[in-house]
Design an enzyme around this catalytic site. Sequence first.
Site, mmCIF file in Angstrom:
data_model
loop_
_atom_site.group_PDB
_atom_site.id
_atom_site.type_symbol
_atom_site.label_atom_id
_atom_site.label_comp_id
_atom_site.label_asym_id
_atom_site.label_seq_id
_atom_site.Cartn_x
_atom_site.Cartn_y
_atom_site.Cartn_z
ATOM 1 N N ASP A 43 -36.735 -26.531 14.132
ATOM 2 C CA ASP A 43 -37.654 -26.230 13.043
ATOM 3 C C ASP A 43 -39.062 -26.133 13.626
ATOM 4 O O ASP A 43 -39.471 -26.971 14.433
ATOM 5 C CB ASP A 43 -37.597 -27.316 11.974
ATOM 6 C CG ASP A 43 -36.218 -27.429 11.341
ATOM 7 O OD1 ASP A 43 -35.490 -26.410 11.331
ATOM 8 O OD2 ASP A 43 -35.871 -28.519 10.861
ATOM 9 N N GLY A 64 -27.112 -28.078 8.871
ATOM 10 C CA GLY A 64 -26.385 -27.886 7.626
ATOM 11 C C GLY A 64 -25.681 -26.542 7.579
ATOM 12 O O GLY A 64 -26.134 -25.551 8.167
ATOM 13 N N ARG A 94 -30.486 -26.441 15.991
ATOM 14 C CA ARG A 94 -31.463 -25.702 15.186
ATOM 15 C C ARG A 94 -32.828 -26.347 15.368
ATOM 16 O O ARG A 94 -32.973 -27.557 15.165
ATOM 17 C CB ARG A 94 -31.097 -25.722 13.701
ATOM 18 C CG ARG A 94 -31.913 -24.735 12.842
ATOM 19 C CD ARG A 94 -31.837 -25.062 11.372
ATOM 20 N NE ARG A 94 -32.634 -26.225 11.046
ATOM 21 C CZ ARG A 94 -32.206 -27.242 10.273
ATOM 22 N NH1 ARG A 94 -30.977 -27.242 9.790
ATOM 23 N NH2 ARG A 94 -33.008 -28.262 10.018
ATOM 24 N N SER A 116 -32.789 -33.576 6.224
ATOM 25 C CA SER A 116 -32.875 -33.020 4.875
ATOM 26 C C SER A 116 -34.206 -33.324 4.189
ATOM 27 O O SER A 116 -34.303 -33.279 2.965
ATOM 28 C CB SER A 116 -31.711 -33.523 3.996
ATOM 29 O OG SER A 116 -30.492 -33.000 4.457
ATOM 30 N N TYR A 153 -31.782 -27.637 -1.226
ATOM 31 C CA TYR A 153 -30.408 -27.599 -1.717
ATOM 32 C C TYR A 153 -30.280 -27.190 -3.180
ATOM 33 O O TYR A 153 -29.203 -27.318 -3.756
ATOM 34 C CB TYR A 153 -29.745 -28.965 -1.482
ATOM 35 C CG TYR A 153 -29.724 -29.320 -0.018
ATOM 36 C CD1 TYR A 153 -28.992 -28.558 0.887
ATOM 37 C CD2 TYR A 153 -30.478 -30.373 0.485
ATOM 38 C CE1 TYR A 153 -28.995 -28.859 2.236
ATOM 39 C CE2 TYR A 153 -30.483 -30.686 1.840
ATOM 40 C CZ TYR A 153 -29.738 -29.921 2.706
ATOM 41 O OH TYR A 153 -29.747 -30.217 4.049
ATOM 42 N N GLU A 211 -39.161 -30.347 14.785
ATOM 43 C CA GLU A 211 -38.026 -31.221 15.100
ATOM 44 C C GLU A 211 -36.804 -30.383 15.413
ATOM 45 O O GLU A 211 -36.816 -29.163 15.217
ATOM 46 C CB GLU A 211 -37.732 -32.181 13.940
ATOM 47 C CG GLU A 211 -37.447 -31.512 12.615
ATOM 48 C CD GLU A 211 -37.344 -32.518 11.477
ATOM 49 O OE1 GLU A 211 -36.209 -32.831 11.076
ATOM 50 O OE2 GLU A 211 -38.392 -32.975 10.983
ATOM 51 N N GLU A 235 -27.232 -38.441 3.239
ATOM 52 C CA GLU A 235 -26.920 -37.013 3.221
ATOM 53 C C GLU A 235 -25.431 -36.747 3.024
ATOM 54 O O GLU A 235 -24.936 -35.663 3.366
ATOM 55 C CB GLU A 235 -27.418 -36.363 4.507
ATOM 56 C CG GLU A 235 -28.922 -36.460 4.700
ATOM 57 C CD GLU A 235 -29.384 -35.946 6.041
ATOM 58 O OE1 GLU A 235 -29.352 -34.728 6.241
ATOM 59 O OE2 GLU A 235 -29.760 -36.774 6.893
ATOM 60 N N ASN A 285 -32.319 -30.304 15.310
ATOM 61 C CA ASN A 285 -31.155 -30.838 14.614
ATOM 62 C C ASN A 285 -29.898 -30.495 15.404
ATOM 63 O O ASN A 285 -29.659 -29.320 15.714
ATOM 64 C CB ASN A 285 -31.082 -30.221 13.209
ATOM 65 C CG ASN A 285 -30.110 -30.926 12.294
ATOM 66 O OD1 ASN A 285 -28.980 -31.208 12.688
ATOM 67 N ND2 ASN A 285 -30.536 -31.200 11.083
#
Length: 316
Positions: free
Chosen positions: A263, A282, A261, A152, A222, A276, A16, A278
């Site tokens: 998800d 990002g 964050r 990602s 992205y 999950e 990443e 993070n």
Amino acid sequence: MSDRWVAVLSGGLSHERDVSLRSGRRLSAALRSAGLTVTELDADHELLHRLNVERPEAVLVALHGGEGENGAIQSILELLDIPYVGTDPRACRRAWDKPTAKAELARAGLTTPEWMVLPQSTFRELGAHPVLDSLVDKLGLPLMLKPVQGGSALGARVVRDPSELPSAMMGAFSYGDTVQVEKLVEGTEIAIGVLEDSDGPHALPAVRIEPSRGIFDYTARYTAGLTSYQAPAELPEDVARRASELAISAHRLLGLRDISRTDAIVDASGEVHFLEVNVSPGLTATSLLPMAIEADGRGLGEVFDGLVERAIERRS
């Protein structure tokens, strides 16, 4: 406005790297607009020396994958006694390993899709076909496959037919030796950011994710135009409340700090399922956390300037 001098770490050697560099550049620009002096540093062989010599007032970690999320860089910063924004090393390791995080949250009563973990050695020793057949018998179809570590959506793939399993497993194994196989929950995918202040963690408005190709993979994340976002997500009031509670619970139960964050996916009945979490979200132009911050009426520089002050106060 702050006049602090901080360092932003980005780059590194993970898969990443490119995303991390983009996050680092955007975060640095936002901090400068808030009045901070920013030094941008790559996570390379010179990093330890530069940090030890230059001694910024605080460090912000914009590394994704590997060292930025598994606690390695955070451990180095603690060795150097340099304040940093984000979660401590032990909690980073818990969140970084997806099955570990899921198991801990499931024990606490949070809803998460049923899953199994399969190391590559199991396939070599027991044979791929018997293992895959048993997997489908246990979890059914469709399935979501992903490496147990990493972000990602690299190596992640949805499997709807048994014939797709072998190639999906090999794709996931190309990013790690162990794969998490999860029962796919169909529904609305959302991301919920959590920010801490003196009153504790607070959930940001949820962001709804609608990839045009059906899966929110690396390309969809992205590449501008391949995914549409809604921030704040239009959700029934009770669903939005449960999503916020889920994200705050995950943040607290895993011992996360400053920012995270979560998800999740909302199924047809309105149940919110944890996927999950993070610890280094990002911050690119198509990333979810900046959208949530903007939907909350704040700016990226303003939010991270406040987190810098929290980090420095912890060390004083």
